[in-house]
Design a protein around this motif. Structure first.
Motif, PDB file in Angstrom:
ATOM      1  N   GLU A 181       0.799  -1.031  -0.274  1.00 22.21           N
ATOM      2  CA  GLU A 181      -0.011   0.066  -0.100  1.00 22.21           C
ATOM      3  C   GLU A 181       0.583   1.343   0.083  1.00 22.21           C
ATOM      4  O   GLU A 181       0.293   2.574  -0.585  1.00 22.21           O
ATOM      5  CB  GLU A 181      -1.005   0.379   1.057  1.00 22.21           C
ATOM      6  N   LEU A 182       1.932   0.968   1.061  1.00 21.96           N
ATOM      7  CA  LEU A 182       2.848   2.725   0.204  1.00 21.96           C
ATOM      8  C   LEU A 182       3.696   2.612  -0.646  1.00 21.96           C
ATOM      9  O   LEU A 182       3.847   4.212  -0.764  1.00 21.96           O
ATOM     10  CB  LEU A 182       4.052   1.712   1.686  1.00 21.96           C
ATOM     11  N   ALA A 183       3.990   1.347  -1.267  1.00 23.43           N
ATOM     12  CA  ALA A 183       4.192   1.706  -2.119  1.00 23.43           C
ATOM     13  C   ALA A 183       3.729   2.125  -3.369  1.00 23.43           C
ATOM     14  O   ALA A 183       4.159   3.097  -4.284  1.00 23.43           O
ATOM     15  CB  ALA A 183       4.756   0.163  -3.300  1.00 23.43           C
ATOM     16  N   ARG A 184       2.799   2.233  -3.672  1.00 25.97           N
ATOM     17  CA  ARG A 184       1.262   2.596  -4.712  1.00 25.97           C
ATOM     18  C   ARG A 184       1.568   4.075  -4.214  1.00 25.97           C
ATOM     19  O   ARG A 184       0.686   5.422  -4.626  1.00 25.97           O
ATOM     20  CB  ARG A 184       0.201   2.299  -4.275  1.00 25.97           C
ATOM     21  N   ALA A 185       1.564   4.666  -2.942  1.00 26.62           N
ATOM     22  CA  ALA A 185       1.983   6.236  -3.065  1.00 26.62           C
ATOM     23  C   ALA A 185       2.985   6.801  -2.497  1.00 26.62           C
ATOM     24  O   ALA A 185       4.064   7.742  -1.913  1.00 26.62           O
ATOM     25  CB  ALA A 185       1.428   6.267  -1.358  1.00 26.62           C
TER      26      ALA A 185
END
Length: 554
Positions: free
Chosen positions: A132-136
């Motif tokens: 999820e963090l990678a998508r941000a």
């Protein structure tokens, strides 16, 4: 007294309620433990069920267990709700809180014991959080104290933190947890932020809105309250990543009533918490207060004010679909719109007209391109619930027309360079010409080889020479220009008259600053930016203020 089940056992009981029959081996695989461990958990569950007068879990055949459905399962589910199993999503929220705000970082070994779930289960949740963090555009780094923390670009981290706190700041302010997850989250936040009086945040926001005579809805209120909490947290734990931050809109923000109200009201927090708001933090808070009253619909605030870059991209995409030239990747246009849109929205909402002589006696030419831009801003007009005034539309049109000129396919002129001097001098002259003009030097050759060599090329636009060539003896009707072997300002005038297009090689000022910051410590960032802007005026694009390329100084 009933022996309390841990979270894993509550989850196991939940599986039995909804399953006809459960295989012990599959259950052990699901929780990454041994069958013996599962049997021990089942024994504990049965002890509790027996005390509550429920039928217990029974063995049906080798390796299988079943919970009788001939009993009041609704009452059992109610009992389960009281025990509250944390869902994977809720566990992930707790992980994100620790990653984003815990000064010591996330420690999975400590947290899995605290939540009474297996380390393996929590590790799986952690892997999902990483995705999820990678998508941000964020990742995770190890801290000095061996905890895990979010890392990435400052703006991306800040947006993530604000968006996260928007969901839970009311929980802190109201202090009324109703569910187990809310209690765990509240306890964790109080442990991390160490703020004695959360009421002071509400008081400060109330004072700011009263000074401005505005009412803000829940979403912007939560955003502003969350950011104030971030400021307090950063200052308490001496976070240094934002000490030198500069907002491109600083000049604009400092002229607003919102800036004055924020300055006057935040001193209460400074005194109570013994901290000092930094210039960037005051400006950012002003920005959020200013945006809180800009959008009529609550859901528009975060999407369009905080993430103004997405709004700029939409606008560029809308125009790009209507024209033949591709401006979708114009970084200058994107940055200029990001810096331009907030003041534009502010002026529209406040009914402020641009004061600039340029607009007094000018009529906007209503050509096809005018209507392309006008149609493209309809989405912004719907968001603001207002028509964009003509002078503001004119400014946007100027930005887009400048982008079209930048991205218009250029005819790079093909040139033959005639030079009678040595290879080194000829090569240096060619480099000077290439650095100054958009040209393709097809060949560097001596005078005697010119007539034969020119036959090998099609569409030569110009012959540049350092030696005399008899212009009466035409060479394929190609224009001939003589310059000096050592490139001078006089030669630039001569080549300008030959209609060569100058090569405007520029670089973003932010890119220069990034390189300097990686190699050394900047003592006065604002002064350095000002000095570089003055010294390299024609060689850089000042994307901190966008004064030169991005605005009409309004």
């Amino acid at each position: 007294m009933i022996k309390i089940l841990n979270l894993k056992e509550i989850e196991i009981l939940n599986i039995f309620i909804y399953s006809h029959e459960v295989n012990i081996n599959e259950l052990a695989d699901k929780f990454y433990v041994t069958e013996r461990s599962i049997r021990y958990n089942v024994e504990k569950i049965n002890q509790v069920l027996e005390l509550l007068n429920f039928n217990t879990i029974q063995k049906t055949k080798k390796g299988y267990l079943r919970l009788s459905k001939k009993q009041n399962l609704d009452r059992m589910l109610e009992f389960l709700r009281e025990l509250e199993v944390l869902s994977p999503e809720e566990r992930m929220e707790i992980l994100k809180l620790r990653l984003a705000f815990d000064p010591n970082g996330l420690n999975i070994n400590r947290l899995h014991k605290k939540l009474e779930i297996s380390r393996t289960t929590l590790k799986k949740d952690y892997e999902e959080v990483k995705k999820e963090l990678a998508r941000a555009n964020l990742n995770i780094k190890q801290t000095i104290k061996n905890g895990l923390q979010i890392s990435g670009e400052y703006d991306d981290i800040e947006k993530f933190k604000i968006k996260f706190l928007m969901k839970y700041i009311q929980l802190c302010l109201e202090n009324k947890p109703e569910r187990a997850f809310e209690k765990i989250m509240l306890d964790s936040m109080r442990e991390i932020f160490k703020l004695d009086d959360y009421e002071i945040i509400k008081k400060v926001i109330k004072e700011i809105t009263e000074k401005l005579n505005i009412i803000i809805s829940d979403e912007p209120f939560s955003t502003i309250a969350g950011y104030i909490l971030i400021i307090i947290h950063n200052n308490k734990f001496k976070k240094e990543e934002n000490t030198e931050m500069i907002l491109p809109e600083e000049r604009f923000l400092k002229l607003t009533d919102e800036y004055k109200a924020v300055i006057e009201s935040t001193d209460k927090i400074e005194k109570a918490e013994k901290i000092k708001f930094k210039n960037y933090e005051i400006l950012k808070l002003t920005d959020l207060v200013l945006g809180s009253n800009s959008f009529p619909n609550e859901t528009d605030f975060y999407e369009n004010w905080i993430e103004i870059d997405l709004l700029a991209k939409k606008l560029i995409n809308n125009v790009n679909q209507k024209i033949d030239i591709d401006i979708s990747n114009d970084e200058i246009l994107f940055r200029c719109l990001v810096h331009h849109l907030k003041p534009t929205i502010y002026r529209i909402k406040k009914g402020v007209r641009i004061v600039n002589p340029i607009f007094e006696n000018i009529e906007i030419k209503k050509d096809k391109f005018y209507f392309y831009v006008k149609e493209s801003i309809e989405e912004l007009e719907k968001i603001l619930d207002q028509v964009i005034p003509e002078d503001e539309l004119f400014l946007l049109i100027i930005h887009f027309k400048a982008s079209i000129e930048r991205n218009r396919p250029k005819h790079v002129k093909k040139v033959l360079l005639v030079c009678s001097l040595g290879y080194g001098t000829a090569t240096l002259l060619a480099k000077n010409i290439r650095d100054t003009y958009e040209v393709e030097i097809m060949e560097i050759l001596p005078y005697y080889a010119l007539r034969e060599s020119v036959k090998e090329y099609e569409d030569i636009d110009l012959i540049i020479t350092t030696v005399d060539i008899n212009s009466n003896k035409s060479i394929k009707n190609i224009p001939i220009v003589k310059i000096n072997p050592i490139f001078t300002s006089e030669d630039i005038k001569i080549l300008n008259e030959a209609n060569l297009e100058q090569n405007n090689k520029t670089i973003f000022l932010s890119e220069i600053i990034d390189v300097i910051e990686k190699e050394t410590k900047i003592l006065n960032r604002e002064k350095l930016i000002e000095s570089l802007s003055t010294k390299l005026e024609n060689k850089i694009i000042n994307d901190f203020s966008c004064n030169k390329t991005c605005s009409l100084n309004v």
